[in-house]
Design a protein around this motif. Structure first.
Motif, PDB file in Angstrom:
ATOM      1  N   LEU A   1      -5.996   2.463  -1.036  1.00  0.00           N
ATOM      2  CA  LEU A   1      -7.016   1.622  -0.413  1.00  0.00           C
ATOM      3  C   LEU A   1      -7.236   0.344  -1.196  1.00  0.00           C
ATOM      4  CD1 LEU A   1      -9.767   4.158   0.715  1.00  0.00           C
ATOM      5  CD2 LEU A   1      -8.041   3.025   2.112  1.00  0.00           C
ATOM      6  N   ASN A   2      -7.245   0.448  -2.507  1.00  0.00           N
ATOM      7  CA  ASN A   2      -7.424  -0.741  -3.329  1.00  0.00           C
ATOM      8  C   ASN A   2      -6.315  -1.757  -3.081  1.00  0.00           C
ATOM      9  OD1 ASN A   2      -6.682  -1.956  -6.391  1.00  0.00           O
ATOM     10  ND2 ASN A   2      -8.815  -2.090  -5.760  1.00  0.00           N
ATOM     11  N   MET A   3      -5.095  -1.262  -2.920  1.00  0.00           N
ATOM     12  CA  MET A   3      -3.980  -2.165  -2.666  1.00  0.00           C
ATOM     13  C   MET A   3      -4.136  -2.862  -1.316  1.00  0.00           C
ATOM     14  SD  MET A   3      -1.296  -2.864  -4.587  1.00  0.00           S
ATOM     15  CE  MET A   3      -1.901  -4.532  -4.386  1.00  0.00           C
ATOM     16  N   LEU A   4      -4.576  -2.120  -0.316  1.00  0.00           N
ATOM     17  CA  LEU A   4      -4.830  -2.723   0.985  1.00  0.00           C
ATOM     18  C   LEU A   4      -5.917  -3.789   0.884  1.00  0.00           C
ATOM     19  CD1 LEU A   4      -4.852   0.491   3.230  1.00  0.00           C
ATOM     20  CD2 LEU A   4      -3.036  -1.209   3.116  1.00  0.00           C
ATOM     21  N   MET A   5      -6.976  -3.479   0.186  1.00  0.00           N
ATOM     22  CA  MET A   5      -8.103  -4.402   0.080  1.00  0.00           C
ATOM     23  C   MET A   5      -7.768  -5.658  -0.707  1.00  0.00           C
ATOM     24  SD  MET A   5     -10.933  -3.787   1.660  1.00  0.00           S
ATOM     25  CE  MET A   5     -12.233  -4.532   0.668  1.00  0.00           C
ATOM     26  N   MET A   6      -6.875  -5.549  -1.674  1.00  0.00           N
ATOM     27  CA  MET A   6      -6.516  -6.728  -2.462  1.00  0.00           C
ATOM     28  C   MET A   6      -5.825  -7.787  -1.607  1.00  0.00           C
ATOM     29  SD  MET A   6      -5.330  -5.064  -6.113  1.00  0.00           S
ATOM     30  CE  MET A   6      -5.230  -6.584  -7.065  1.00  0.00           C
ATOM     31  N   SER A   7      -5.163  -7.373  -0.544  1.00  0.00           N
ATOM     32  CA  SER A   7      -4.615  -8.337   0.401  1.00  0.00           C
ATOM     33  C   SER A   7      -5.662  -8.779   1.416  1.00  0.00           C
ATOM     34  CB  SER A   7      -3.410  -7.738   1.140  1.00  0.00           C
ATOM     35  OG  SER A   7      -2.290  -7.625   0.297  1.00  0.00           O
ATOM     36  N   PHE A   8      -6.403  -7.828   1.966  1.00  0.00           N
ATOM     37  CA  PHE A   8      -7.357  -8.162   3.016  1.00  0.00           C
ATOM     38  C   PHE A   8      -8.445  -9.122   2.541  1.00  0.00           C
ATOM     39  CE2 PHE A   8      -5.485  -5.032   5.732  1.00  0.00           C
ATOM     40  CZ  PHE A   8      -5.935  -5.334   7.017  1.00  0.00           C
ATOM     41  N   ILE A   9      -8.876  -8.995   1.285  1.00  0.00           N
ATOM     42  CA  ILE A   9      -9.956  -9.859   0.809  1.00  0.00           C
ATOM     43  C   ILE A   9      -9.522 -11.320   0.776  1.00  0.00           C
ATOM     44  CG2 ILE A   9      -9.431  -9.684  -1.662  1.00  0.00           C
ATOM     45  CD1 ILE A   9     -12.916  -9.720   0.030  1.00  0.00           C
ATOM     46  N   SER A  10      -8.224 -11.561   0.636  1.00  0.00           N
ATOM     47  CA  SER A  10      -7.732 -12.938   0.645  1.00  0.00           C
ATOM     48  C   SER A  10      -7.992 -13.607   1.991  1.00  0.00           C
ATOM     49  CB  SER A  10      -6.236 -12.971   0.320  1.00  0.00           C
ATOM     50  OG  SER A  10      -5.781 -14.295   0.166  1.00  0.00           O
ATOM     51  N   LEU A  11      -7.918 -12.839   3.066  1.00  0.00           N
ATOM     52  CA  LEU A  11      -8.230 -13.390   4.390  1.00  0.00           C
ATOM     53  C   LEU A  11      -9.651 -13.942   4.438  1.00  0.00           C
ATOM     54  CD1 LEU A  11      -6.597 -10.643   6.617  1.00  0.00           C
ATOM     55  CD2 LEU A  11      -6.101 -13.081   6.808  1.00  0.00           C
TER      56      LEU A  11
ATOM     57  N   GLY B   1       0.800  -1.216   0.000  1.00  0.00           N
ATOM     58  CA  GLY B   1       0.000   0.000   0.000  1.00  0.00           C
ATOM     59  C   GLY B   1       0.827   1.258   0.000  1.00  0.00           C
ATOM     60  N   GLY B   2       1.979   1.246   0.665  1.00  0.00           N
ATOM     61  CA  GLY B   2       2.851   2.412   0.662  1.00  0.00           C
ATOM     62  C   GLY B   2       3.553   2.636  -0.658  1.00  0.00           C
ATOM     63  N   MET B   3       3.660   1.593  -1.474  1.00  0.00           N
ATOM     64  CA  MET B   3       4.404   1.702  -2.733  1.00  0.00           C
ATOM     65  C   MET B   3       3.578   2.214  -3.896  1.00  0.00           C
ATOM     66  SD  MET B   3       7.234  -1.310  -3.106  1.00  0.00           S
ATOM     67  CE  MET B   3       6.425  -2.715  -2.379  1.00  0.00           C
TER      68      MET B   3
ATOM     69  N   SER C   1      -1.005  -9.769  -5.833  1.00  0.00           N
ATOM     70  CA  SER C   1      -1.699  -8.499  -6.052  1.00  0.00           C
ATOM     71  C   SER C   1      -0.760  -7.338  -6.339  1.00  0.00           C
ATOM     72  CB  SER C   1      -2.573  -8.165  -4.841  1.00  0.00           C
ATOM     73  OG  SER C   1      -1.786  -7.913  -3.679  1.00  0.00           O
ATOM     74  N   GLY C   2       0.455  -7.374  -5.785  1.00  0.00           N
ATOM     75  CA  GLY C   2       1.381  -6.270  -5.999  1.00  0.00           C
ATOM     76  C   GLY C   2       1.752  -6.064  -7.453  1.00  0.00           C
TER      77      GLY C   2
END
Length: 457
Positions: free
Chosen positions: A51-61, A42-44, A129-130
């Motif tokens: 936010l989209n970058m954060l969500m692309m990881s969180f949705i995997s959970l 998300g910082g990159m 996702s990155g």
């Protein structure tokens, strides 16, 4: 990672509260790695994509957890079928498992082993996702995770770690996920980006990280969680192997960070925070398959080599013209391949197994096995991932339209913005074009973007 094995009833181990508690703690540490990855990625990215970058990881959970309970654990670790897939009816829904039933040959319950492995299954698609930052529909990404976990990750986990899996039976060493996690995710990332294409403005517009402190926070949390990822993969603390892996994890990350920074200074004239964070992650990736088979001196070598190789590899996207947004290919694929192959050179034969690498009198046998494992997983994941991306692109469309990409994927996919620069709020109300959103996009153009390394023409 040790596998389930059959034991005589008289020799069956008893449940160990110490090993069980340790593995539960390690499971929590590995779970933390997925939010840590979200911060790291998300910082990159640019402000408009954070936010989209954060969500692309969180949705995997969410997605992978449910699939793992329904059928994923059974496919990965159930009874072997043809050396390519597992299945046991009692693992469907995790409903046929006794409360204190032990994982075969070990002192931890099946439930604890299942939840530990679940966290590996969660983070692996999140790694992909990155490479896709800024340009993928969230609905398409969610469906891709479900399909990819089902047809790629679960079977590959069985190949590598499941009793009867063909790579496991061959003797391929992958202590905690060099092939099953990092090569797998890196190859998948390459397969998808070759199908969906480049971001608008790739190679022309500035795409710098919007928050290097967030990147460093994510890297630090990843490093912390990686001790559970690696040391926990021995499933116990009875023989010292997990302790060696813990030490080697630290050593390799440190050596890789130094190697990356040295290369960066020589090549580009500066020691960057992004380089330090990326170098540490590269070392963690490389030691993941190898740390249970090498000495601490070997871990230094593996870390330093992988740090330099990954630093060199991140520029390949400019040379070959593929848009790997946050260098998943350069760090995870290259680092995973390097670490897995270096087992064939640095395995001492005195830690997790008797297998020896070339430098310890073992000849080329183990290196050959490692190469087969690496390139089998790479080819399968790349091909299947590309097919999945192609089908999704042709049916529901995998990419957002260009206007949405340019104006900001956060607003279009999530109806939110990451930061409130104007004081007007960044919540649901920002879904419609507004002065607040215009202010974000017009006032901070130079602050938006992801990794923007110096590359020679």
């Amino acid at each position: 990672m040790p596998q389930g094995i059959s034991t005589l009833a008289a020799d069956a181990p008893a449940l160990s509260p110490a090993n069980t508690g340790f593995l539960l703690i390690c499971s929590a540490l590995v779970m933390l790695m997925t939010p840590a990855l979200a911060f790291f990625y998300g910082g990159m990215v640019r402000v408009k994509s954070a936010l989209n970058m954060l969500m692309m990881s969180f949705i995997s959970l969410g997605i992978v957890t449910v699939l793992w309970v329904l059928y994923g654990f059974g496919i990965a670790f159930g009874a072997d079928h043809g050396s390519v897939i597992g299945w046991s009816a009692e693992y469907a829904g995790l409903s046929g498992i006794g409360l204190t039933e032990l994982w075969d040959g070990y002192t931890v319950p099946v439930y604890v082993f299942a939840v530990f492995q679940l966290m590996f299954a969660v983070i692996t698609p999140a790694l992909i996702s990155g490479a896709l930052a800024d340009r993928v529909k969230f609905s398409a990404w969610a469906l891709f995770i479900a399909l990819w976990a089902t047809v790629v990750y679960f079977p590959v986990a069985h190949w590598v770690w499941g009793a009867g899996g063909w790579l496991f039976e061959m003797g391929v060493i992958d202590f905690a996920g060099g092939t099953a996690v990092h090569v797998n995710a890196g190859a998948a990332a390459l397969g998808v980006i070759l199908v969906i294409g480049k971001r608008a403005g790739f190679g022309k517009d500035p795409m710098r990280p919007h928050s290097l402190p967030l990147v460093m926070l994510g890297a630090g949390l990843l490093w912390f969680g990686w001790f559970g990822f690696n040391a926990g993969s021995w499933l116990g603390n009875d023989d010292g192997v997990g302790a060696v892996m813990f030490l080697n994890t630290q050593v390799a990350a440190a050596a890789a960070m130094l190697g990356w920074l040295a290369y960066e200074k020589i090549r580009h004239g500066a020691f960057t925070t992004l380089g330090a964070a990326s170098g540490a992650v590269a070392g963690l990736v490389a030691i993941t398959p190898a740390g249970g088979s090498c000495s601490p001196l070997g871990a230094i070598a593996i870390g330093a080599i992988s740090g330099v190789l990954c630093a060199m590899a991140v520029s390949l996207k400019f040379r070959f013209g593929y848009d790997d947004s946050l260098d998943v290919v350069g760090v995870h694929l290259v680092g995973g391949v390097a670490g897995s192959l270096l087992v064939g050179l640095f395995a001492t034969g005195g830690v997790q197994s008797e297998a020896r690498g070339l430098f310890y009198g073992g000849g080329l046998e183990q290196l050959g096995k490692q190469a087969i494992g690496v390139f089998a997983v790479l080819a399968y994941s790349l091909a299947v991932s590309a097919v999945l991306a192609f089908v999704l692109e042709r049916t529901m469309g995998m990419r957002v339209d260009e206007d949405a990409e340019i104006s900001g994927i956060d607003r279009n996919e999530h109806a939110e913005t990451a930061y409130d620069f104007s004081g007007a709020g960044g919540g649901i109300g920002s879904h419609k074009p507004s002065a607040a959103i215009g202010a974000v996009s017009s006032e901070v153009p130079a602050a938006t973007g992801d990794r923007n390394r110096k590359v020679d023409a």
